[in-house]
Every structure is written in structure tokens, then in C-alpha cells.
Motif scaffolding. Structure first.
Motif, PDB file in Angstrom:
ATOM      1  N   ARG A 755      35.152  36.225  46.976  1.00 55.61           N
ATOM      2  CA  ARG A 755      34.193  35.150  46.759  1.00 55.61           C
ATOM      3  C   ARG A 755      34.489  34.006  47.731  1.00 55.61           C
ATOM      4  O   ARG A 755      35.625  33.584  47.881  1.00 55.61           O
ATOM      5  CB  ARG A 755      34.391  34.653  45.319  1.00 55.61           C
ATOM      6  CG  ARG A 755      33.565  33.486  44.921  1.00 55.61           C
ATOM      7  CD  ARG A 755      33.599  33.373  43.411  1.00 55.61           C
ATOM      8  NE  ARG A 755      34.920  32.963  42.930  1.00 55.61           N
ATOM      9  CZ  ARG A 755      35.332  31.708  42.905  1.00 55.61           C
ATOM     10  NH1 ARG A 755      34.560  30.751  43.373  1.00 55.61           N
ATOM     11  NH2 ARG A 755      36.518  31.406  42.422  1.00 55.61           N
ATOM     12  N   ARG A 756      33.453  33.536  48.379  1.00 59.13           N
ATOM     13  CA  ARG A 756      33.626  32.370  49.224  1.00 59.13           C
ATOM     14  C   ARG A 756      33.559  31.149  48.337  1.00 59.13           C
ATOM     15  O   ARG A 756      32.915  31.156  47.289  1.00 59.13           O
ATOM     16  CB  ARG A 756      32.503  32.296  50.251  1.00 59.13           C
ATOM     17  CG  ARG A 756      32.897  32.784  51.633  1.00 59.13           C
ATOM     18  CD  ARG A 756      31.850  32.411  52.628  1.00 59.13           C
ATOM     19  NE  ARG A 756      30.546  32.954  52.272  1.00 59.13           N
ATOM     20  CZ  ARG A 756      30.200  34.204  52.481  1.00 59.13           C
ATOM     21  NH1 ARG A 756      31.047  35.044  53.044  1.00 59.13           N
ATOM     22  NH2 ARG A 756      29.010  34.633  52.147  1.00 59.13           N
ATOM     23  N   VAL A 757      34.195  30.089  48.779  1.00 58.54           N
ATOM     24  CA  VAL A 757      34.107  28.839  48.037  1.00 58.54           C
ATOM     25  C   VAL A 757      32.631  28.500  47.873  1.00 58.54           C
ATOM     26  O   VAL A 757      31.856  28.608  48.807  1.00 58.54           O
ATOM     27  CB  VAL A 757      34.843  27.724  48.824  1.00 58.54           C
ATOM     28  CG1 VAL A 757      34.490  26.372  48.267  1.00 58.54           C
ATOM     29  CG2 VAL A 757      36.327  27.949  48.755  1.00 58.54           C
ATOM     30  N   GLY A 758      32.229  28.132  46.666  1.00 60.94           N
ATOM     31  CA  GLY A 758      30.852  27.703  46.456  1.00 60.94           C
ATOM     32  C   GLY A 758      29.930  28.821  46.034  1.00 60.94           C
ATOM     33  O   GLY A 758      28.865  28.602  45.478  1.00 60.94           O
ATOM     34  N   GLN A 759      30.355  30.069  46.278  1.00 64.99           N
ATOM     35  CA  GLN A 759      29.464  31.204  46.020  1.00 64.99           C
ATOM     36  C   GLN A 759      29.065  31.284  44.544  1.00 64.99           C
ATOM     37  O   GLN A 759      27.909  31.518  44.228  1.00 64.99           O
ATOM     38  CB  GLN A 759      30.190  32.472  46.422  1.00 64.99           C
ATOM     39  CG  GLN A 759      29.280  33.628  46.742  1.00 64.99           C
ATOM     40  CD  GLN A 759      30.128  34.770  47.256  1.00 64.99           C
ATOM     41  OE1 GLN A 759      30.994  34.566  48.080  1.00 64.99           O
ATOM     42  NE2 GLN A 759      29.862  35.959  46.777  1.00 64.99           N
ATOM     43  N   HIS A 760      30.070  31.028  43.675  1.00 66.47           N
ATOM     44  CA  HIS A 760      29.769  31.167  42.258  1.00 66.47           C
ATOM     45  C   HIS A 760      28.920  30.023  41.729  1.00 66.47           C
ATOM     46  O   HIS A 760      28.509  30.021  40.592  1.00 66.47           O
ATOM     47  CB  HIS A 760      31.075  31.264  41.471  1.00 66.47           C
ATOM     48  CG  HIS A 760      31.870  30.005  41.507  1.00 66.47           C
ATOM     49  ND1 HIS A 760      32.299  29.436  42.670  1.00 66.47           N
ATOM     50  CD2 HIS A 760      32.278  29.188  40.501  1.00 66.47           C
ATOM     51  CE1 HIS A 760      32.969  28.337  42.389  1.00 66.47           C
ATOM     52  NE2 HIS A 760      32.968  28.160  41.086  1.00 66.47           N
ATOM     53  N   LEU A 761      28.691  29.022  42.547  1.00 63.02           N
ATOM     54  CA  LEU A 761      27.900  27.876  42.081  1.00 63.02           C
ATOM     55  C   LEU A 761      26.408  28.144  42.233  1.00 63.02           C
ATOM     56  O   LEU A 761      25.588  27.465  41.640  1.00 63.02           O
ATOM     57  CB  LEU A 761      28.260  26.632  42.887  1.00 63.02           C
ATOM     58  CG  LEU A 761      29.696  26.157  42.717  1.00 63.02           C
ATOM     59  CD1 LEU A 761      29.941  24.957  43.599  1.00 63.02           C
ATOM     60  CD2 LEU A 761      29.946  25.809  41.258  1.00 63.02           C
TER      61      LEU A 761
END
Lengths: 771, 95
Positions: A755-761
Motif C-alpha cells: 500500500r502506498r501512503v494515502g492509498q487507503h484514504l
């Protein structure tokens, strides 16, 4: 033998040197013709005192009252910290054995006087004066009374292949660890003989042991738990049955004991049992030797040779004491005073310079994920190399000499022209280690020398690792915190220089860890491809650097808590030659049960078949089959119980555990209930069981029913360890279970889907990632 | 082991902790954003330690900005690729 042969000359090896009541020192000598002889040699010992003239006069007056033979004279000696000659009073004691007691008395009576060279190990003094070290090959001339007339070393500690002494070794091993349960027999080995002697009945047992000691007359007693149990047990039986036991060769001496201790080192609590030393024979306890598993008897001999400490001591001391000893020998050679207590404080400085100075090595966060075309390059023994290359020593750092250079970051100066005490000590050791490493690389696998060299190299490794720490240790005689900081400052500088070189040459730097870099450049496959970067880094830094290996693939893992956060020391990979390298994963931890770490290693072995990261997903069906097979064995409880054992090192006593229900505390309580107490630093072993308290301490008496194993708990550990390996292939923790138990079949698994930072947002904002 | 100064990891946790009241008062979706910002600062701990700045939070802010800018560049590149006709004809036009 030499009886009656006045003025005879002998070739052979010095096994041990120690003080004797009236004849100076005793040398136990192993002559080339196989005879073992006891020689003596007068050996007066000198120490020094510095104070104002009035106090020195009082000291002289006190010395005149002493009932022992000594002489005093005024002289000049060099103090390393002042870096100049200072006037001192020399006190020469005729009988070696009387010096420690005299010094103790004087230091109590004159606490304001500074004493030097006062508490130096006899073997170091002997080496400094004669050049003879433990196991040195030498020529001795002795008279008819076995008094040494002259001794000449024909060997140095720096020989790669010293002439091997034909030592007679008797190995004694109880069948079980006496801390855990009562031994019933003793395994005895010498030369081609092996045998088991039952410990009961006692009388024939002790007669047997005494007769083996008498007839075989070993030079070395190699035991398991000899320090903590066996020797004391033998002595007790010998006394009880009135059977004389010739443990020592030296007449009239008993055994010498040193107390047990618990201490904290490199983030671990370490327990060292009591020590039992012999005279005229050497006792080495495999279980109490510092790093026996790493270097064995060859390593112990090597440590004795290079540190100059008696073998019985070098087998047991920490590498820090070894380095200290070597520095003292260098000091004695250079005519530098060895302070008894160092009285050296840190220089005052600004808070900002503390910020810059008080740092360790650079530890990066790696680029998470699975990578191919990666090479690992390491500076060879970086900190010792830095010490030698930049001449870092207590007396060279902060030098006011006009040629002094500025140390990067620290704003301190360093004199690189006059060789310092610490670099002088380390240089031959470092050179020898590099020579061993070269030999190890070139020798074929079957060559017996290769194994010996490996043992020696690993003994050196620990000496070299600690030498740096000892520069900053407050009790180290020649340590100084500024020198310690200079080493790390240069270390950071060199690593950043290497990074610059790598990036200039078009490499991507995936990770850096104090003295190593992981660099990637697509298309690079052979050792030859990496030569330019090695050459450039070495040219720019002046330090030796080598290619540790090229990875077929390597996976840097994220933290357990958050898969976005990289951690520096959790990775696994396979080198081109098929060697697996793992750090920080379950199989590397000593508390992981063997059935779990065995699974990880087996899966990794399967994964070595992939020549690159891209080929890994192709192995998934085989990996799944393997995982299911191993898991079912664990769940059926058919593996040997040892496979389920969890081993934890105690960091505190039972009373200090705040939560009594932790597995460790519960296991400890079970042992305590049957009267077995373990100390911090020792290991407790247990199985996870159903019901309360959930553990079964391994060393409890009686049989254990495998049906009590809590296999669910082992399954959780199993899945976690499997996830560690499969996570880089795009698995989530739940996804792994679905796949493993056939609830869902992933069609095509993408690689590197961290997961890239921010992806789960994105869903939170009503967005979906389309790429 | 004895330390004169806290390690960079300890400093980082301390700074994160110092903003826990701020984080607590945020909406859940914003809390996750703050966590992400700190995670991106954590990627540059080694450089932050090496910088030895007297006010480390400034370096953490710069590290967050760095990661944000990297992400902007990545997105810009994606959008440009999506908006422009396929790359090869355009290069052919230029040549």
C-alpha cells in the motif's frame, strides 16, 4: 626430559605462566619431544607512582618498612592523556606474587597517589618483556634446576598458520544439563577413545576418573558445565571417598574459583557461571566460554595468542577484556603508563556540537518490497578500519599539533601523523582478519584449514567489534568519548561518500545500514559488473570494501504494525550462489519454535529456485502444498516435542515480572515450585498447552502428553511466519489464509503491491484507485 | 545502553505524541491523514538524525513535504501521460 642436562636448550610451546610463592613465575612447557615440563624464572615486577615530592617521600618511607624485597628509583614515563613524560617513582618488587598485595595496601594507605602499571595481568607483563604469549613456539635454555636462563619466541601472534602444539585433550560431558536435571553418566572422550561412565556408584566412578587423569595426563580438560557443576562434583566425591584426584599438575595448588556474574551488554542480559581454573593443566568449559558456538577451541587458542591472556581466561572473558589486554600490551611496549583508574573527563562543549557528535552509524529505512538486480556491498570491518586509517586514539583526537586535521562534523582536530596507541594495537589484528577472510574465500570447501580460519576469523570479529565500543566505555583505560565520536563521524562520512559514488554511477540505493549498502541497477549480473563501484568507493574513502553478494531477489519488509512503515533490519533474500540471507524474521529469532523456523527455512529453500523476483509467483502452488503439509504435521501433534519448544532468555527474576500470567513468568513459576531457580540471562524453555496456565516448562519431571499441546496457538505463530515470507508477493494477512485454505483462489497475484501512503484514504474521500 | 541524547526513533515518537491532542480532536478521516503524514516523515529518520537539527520537528515537516511533493510529481506524470496522445507519436512529431 631435561634432568641433569645443565644448560640444555628446548623447542616447544608455552602453555601457561603463573606466579609461584618463591621462584618468580612458573612456566608449563610442552616440549617438541612430547615431554611436559615445569620451569621457573625469576620475574621482578615494576609499577609506578606519581604525586608531589612530599607524598612520594612518605610513600618511600612506607615502602622501606615493608617486609619484602623491593627497590625504588625515580624516572620519567609517558602519560598518554597528558601526552608528555612525567616524573614517577618506580617500585620494583622482586617476587612476582607479592606485587598485587603490596599495591592493594599502598592504594588504601595513599588514596591521593596516582598509580600506574599496578594491576596488569602477569601474562601481559611476560609478553611485553619476553615476547612470549600463550601457545607461543619458542626456544628455552634452562639450567639443571629447571630455571629458565633465556627464552626466545620463534613465532608471533600474527602467524596465520602457527606450528600446532600436540595437545592432549580430555573431554568430559554430563549427559544432561545439571541445572535442568540430575546427570546420570559422563561421556568421556580422548584421542580415539569414547566411553560412558555412570555417575553411580560413586566410588568406582571417581576412581575411574582419577585413573584416566593419571594415565592419559591431559593438557586440556574440555568440559560441559565444568565451571558450574562438574569440577565441584568431582572434588566433592574425591574428598568423600578419599581418592586423590590429580586435576592440577602443579604440586600443592588447589583449584582457583571466580564468582558468577550477570551483566547487561549489547541490549542483552548475560549470565556467566562461576569459573574454575586449574594449574599446569587448562580447564575450558564449553558452556561457560563466551562465544563457544561461534569459534570453538581453535578460536580460544587464537584469542589467547592475539590477546596475550592466559588460555583459561581468554576462553571465558568478554571480547572487551581481550581488547583491553591488547592495548595494555601495546602500552607496555611503547613505554606508556597504564593508569589504574582513568581520571579523564569529557571536554566541555556546546549543546549543538553534542547534537552533531552524539550519533551512531547511519541506519536507513529501506525501500519496502521485492527487488531484483541488487548487490550488497560492505565496508570490511568498517569501524576498526576507520580507527586505523584515520589514526583515531585517545591521544590523537583533539591534538594541538600544527599538522592536525579537522574531523568532519565534530569541529575537533586529529593528528594523523604520529601513530596512536589504539590504531597500533588494531592494525595487525585487522590485517590478520583480512588475510583470514581472503584465505576463506579462496580455499576449497573440503580443506580443513578453511574451517580453522573461519573459527579464527569469527574470534577476531568479536574483538574488532568491541574495540570501537571500548573507545567510549567509561572504565576503559585508553578510552575517550571524543575518539569514539570521531569513529562514528568518519563512519557516517564514509557511508554517505559511498552513497554519492553509487548514485553517480547510476545505482539506486535501496538501503544503507551503518557499513553496508544495498544498491540496484538493472542489467548488472556478475561480480565483474560491480568492480567499478567497489573501486570508486575504495578510492574515495580509503577504506577496504567488498561485494557481499548479488541477490537473485531480496525483500525488505515493513513494520508489523503498519505496512507503510519500513524497518531497517527485517529482510530476506537469496544470493546468486543460492545462499539465503535472513535478518529479523522469525527463523532468525531464538525464541521461535523449531517447527516454525523449520517451515520458514524450508519455504525459503523452495523460493531459492526463483532466479528473479518475477519468477517467485510461479512457485506459489508448491509453497502452498508445503505449507499445508507442515501445518498438518504440527496440528496432528506428531512432531517430536522439541520442535514445539519455545526458548526465551530471562531478562529479570520471577518476582520482577509484573504480569504473572505471561508464558515466561508462568514457566518460571512452575520451575521454582519444584526448586529449580533460573537467573536473568539464563534460558527458560516451555511448550504452549491447553487450559491454564497455558504453558508447560520443559524441565519439569515426568512425561508430557502431546494431546495437551495448544496447536491453535502454534497455528497462529505458523500463519504469522508464513505471512512474513509471502507478504512481499502481495498477500494480506487474511488473503493468505483464504488462499491457503482454499476459500479463494487468487487468479494472478501482482508483485510488490504494498500500500502506498494515502492509498487507503481514497474510499474515505469517495475515490477508487484506478491504476 | 546509556544514551546522552534520545535516539531519533524516540524523538519521532515524542513529536508524534506531542500532537496526540490535536489528532484526537480531528474527524476520523482526518486522523488517518495525519497518521499518513507521520508515516511519510518516518521514512526519512536516518536523514533527520544526520541533520541533527535543534528543532527536529522542522525536519519532520520537511520530510512530509518531500513525500507530498514526490506524490504530486507522480500524479502529474500520470495525468500528463493520460492527457497527451500516446508518447511515441508525439516524439515522432517533434523529430
Amino acid at each position: 626430559m631435561m634432568d641433569g642436562a645443565a644448560g640444555s636448550s628446548f623447542l616447544g610451546w608455552v602453555m601457561d605462566v603463573f606466579e609461584t610463592a618463591r621462584q618468580g613465575v612458573v612456566l608449563w612447557f610442552l616440549s617438541e619431544d612430547g615431554t611436559r615440563c615445569r620451569l621457573t624464572q625469576p620475574f621482578p615486577v615494576t609499577f609506578y607512582a606519581a604525586a608531589d615530592p612530599a607524598r612520594l617521600q612518605a610513600l618511600q618511607h612506607e615502602l622501606a618498612q615493608q617486609p619484602i624485597k623491593l627497590c625504588t628509583y625515580e624516572t620519567q614515563r609517558r602519560d598518554l592523556f597528558i601526552n608528555a613524560e612525567i616524573p614517577v617513582l618506580a617500585i620494583e618488587v622482586e617476587q612476582t606474587i607479592q606485587q598485587p598485595l603490596l599495591f592493594q595496601r599502598l592504594s588504601q594507605a595513599f588514596p591521593d597517589i596516582t598509580f600506574y602499571d599496578a594491576d596488569i595481568q602477569l601474562s601481559l607483563r611476560y609478553q611485553a618483556r619476553t615476547g612470549v604469549f600463550p601457545l607461543a613456539y619458542c626456544r628455552i635454555n634452562a639450567d639443571a634446576n629447571h630455571v629458565v636462563q633465556s627464552i626466545q619466541p620463534l613465532d608471533t601472534p600474527w602467524e596465520l598458520d602457527p606450528p600446532p602444539p600436540p595437545l592432549r585433550i580430555l573431554s568430559l560431558e554430563p549427559d544432561v544439563n545439571p541445572v535442568h536435571s540430575e546427570p546420570t553418566e559422563l561421556l568421556i572422550r580422548y584421542e580415539k577413545h569414547t566411553g560412558r561412565i555412570p555417575l553411580q556408584p560413586e566410588r568406582p566412578f571417581i576412581i575411574n576418573i582419577a585413573s584416566i587423569l593419571q594415565t592419559y595426563d591431559p593438557d586440556i580438560l574440555l568440559t560441559n558445565w565444568g565451571d558450574t557443576w562438574l569440577i565441584d562434583h568431582l572434588l566433592k566425591l574425591s574428598k568423600k571417598w578419599k581418592i586423590p584426584l590429580p586435576l592440577n599438575r602443579e604440586p600443592g595448588r588447589g583449584v582457583a574459583r571466580r564468582g558468577e556474574k550477570v551483566y547487561f551488554s549489547y541490549g542483552q542480559v548475560i549470565h556467566r557461571g562461576q569459573q574454575v581454573h586449574l594449574f599446569g593443566r587448562l580447564h575450558i568449559d564449553r558452556c561457560n566460554a563466551m562465544l563457544w558456538g561461534d569459534y570453538g577451541l581453535d578460536g580460544v587458542f587464537e584469542l589467547g595468542r592475539v590477546t596475550g591472556l592466559p588460555l583459561q581466561m581468554s576462553a571465558r572473558v568478554s571480547p572487551g577484556s581481550g581488547i583491553s589486554a591488547m592495548q595494555m600490551t601495546t602500552a607496555l611496549h611503547m613505554g606508556v603508563l597504564v593508569p589504574w583508574h582513568k581520571q579523564q573527563a569529557e571536554d566541555p562543549r556546546s549543546a549543538l556540537s553534542l547534537f552533531y557528535g552524539d550519533q551512531g552509524g547511519l541506519v536507513y529505512q529501506p525501500t519496502i518490497g521485492l527487488h531484483s538486480h541488487v548487490g550488497e556491498i560492505d565496508f570490511i570491518s568498517m569501524y576498526p578500519s576507520v580507527v586505523v586509517h584515520f589514526n583515531i586514539s585517545s591521544e590523537t583526537v583533539g591534538s594541538r599539533s600544527p599538522q592536525a586535521e579537522l574531523i568532519p562534523e565534530l569541529g575537533m582536530t586529529i593528528d594523523r601523523t604520529t601513530p596512536g596507541l589504539v590504531p597500533l594495537t588494531l592494525q595487525p589484528l585487522l590485517r590478520k582478519r583480512i588475510a583470514f577472510k581472503e584465505q576463506i574465500l579462496t580455499l576449497p570447501e573440503w580443506d580443513p584449514l578453511k574451517k580453522r580460519y573461519k573459527m579464527c576469523a569469527s574470534a577476531h570479529k568479536w574483538l574488532l567489534v568491541t574495540c570501537f565500543g571500548y573507545l567510549g566505555y567509561k572504565n576503559a583505560r585508553f578510552g575517550r568519548i571524543e575518539a569514539h565520536q570521531a569513529v562514528t563521524a568518519y563512519g557516517r562520512e564514509m557511508l554517505l561518500a559511498a552513497k554519492d559514488v553509487a548514485e553517480d554511477l547510476g545505482f539506486e540505493v535501496l538501503h544503507m545500514y551503518v557499513d553496508g549498502l544495498w544498491v540496484r541497477k538493472p542489467g548488472l549480473k556478475t561480480v565483474h559488473d560491480f568492480q567499478p563501484i567497489l573501486y570508486e568507493v575504495s578510492a574515495k574513502t580509503g577504506l577496504p570494501i567488498s561485494l557481499d553478494g548479488i541477490f537473485r531477489w531480496v525483500a525488505f519488509l515493513p513494520s508489523r504494525r503498519d505496512e507503510c512503515i519500513p524497518v531497517p533490519n527485517r529482510y530476506f533474500g537469496v544470493f546468486q550462489d543460492g545462499t539465503i540471507k535472513i535478518r529479523g524474521i522469525e527463523a532468525r529469532r531464538c525464541d521461535t519454535p523449531a517447527c516454525i523456523s523449520g517451515m520458514q527455512m524450508e519455504v525459503l529453500k523452495l523460493m531459492t529456485k526463483a532466479a528473479s523476483a518475477e519468477e517467485l509467483p510461479g512457485l506459489l502452488p508448491q509453497i502452498r502444498a508445503l505449507l499445508l503439509k507442515r501445518l498438518s504435521l504440527i496440528q496432528q501433534r506428531v512432531l517430536p516435542l522439541e520442535e514445539y519448544l519455545v526458548t526465551l532468555k530471562l531478562s529479570r527474576t520471577l518476582e520482577e515480572y509484573k504480569a504473572p500470567n505471561t508464558p515466561t513468568a508462568a514457566a518460571l513459576a512452575q520451575l521454582q515450585a519444584i526448586g529449580k531457580s533460573l537467573r536473568p540471562g539464563q534460558r527458560v524453555r516451555f511448550l504452549f498447552t491447553l487450559g491454564n496456565p497455558g504453558v508447560h516448562a520443559w524441565d519439569l519431571p515426568g512425561m508430557f502428553d502431546p494431546q495437551r499441546l495448544d496447536v491453535q496457538r502454534y497455528k497462529i505463530l505458523f500463519l504469522r511466519a508464513a505471512f512474513t515470507l509471502l507478504q512481499p508477493m502481495g498477500f494480506s494477512e487474511t488473503g493468505l489464509e483464504d488462499w491457503l485454505f482454499g476459500r479463494e483462489r487468487p487468479s494472478e497475484l501482482p508483485i510488490d503491491t504494498f500500500r502506498r501512503v494515502g492509498q487507503h484514504l481514497l474510499p474515505a474521500f469517495g475515490l477508487q484507485e484506478s491504476v | 545502553m546509556g544514551r546522552t541524547l534520545p535516539s531519533i526513533a524516540q524523538v519521532f515518537l515524542g513529536e508524534q505524541e506531542a500532537f496526540s491532542r490535536f489528532r484526537r480532536a480531528l474527524r476520523r478521516s482526518d486522523q488517518l491523514v495525519v497518521d499518513d503524514l507521520f508515516a511519510s516523515a518516518q521514512k526519512h529518520l536516518a536523514a533527520t538524525a544526520y541533520a541533527a537539527h535543534a528543532l527536529p520537528f522542522e525536519t519532520f515537516l520537511l520530510a512530509m513535504l518531500l513525500e507530498e511533493h514526490k506524490e504530486t510529481m507522480r500524479l502529474r506524470q500520470l495525468i500528463e501521460e493520460m492527457l497527451s496522445p500516446t508518447a511515441s507519436p508525439s516524439t515522432q512529431e517533434q523529430t
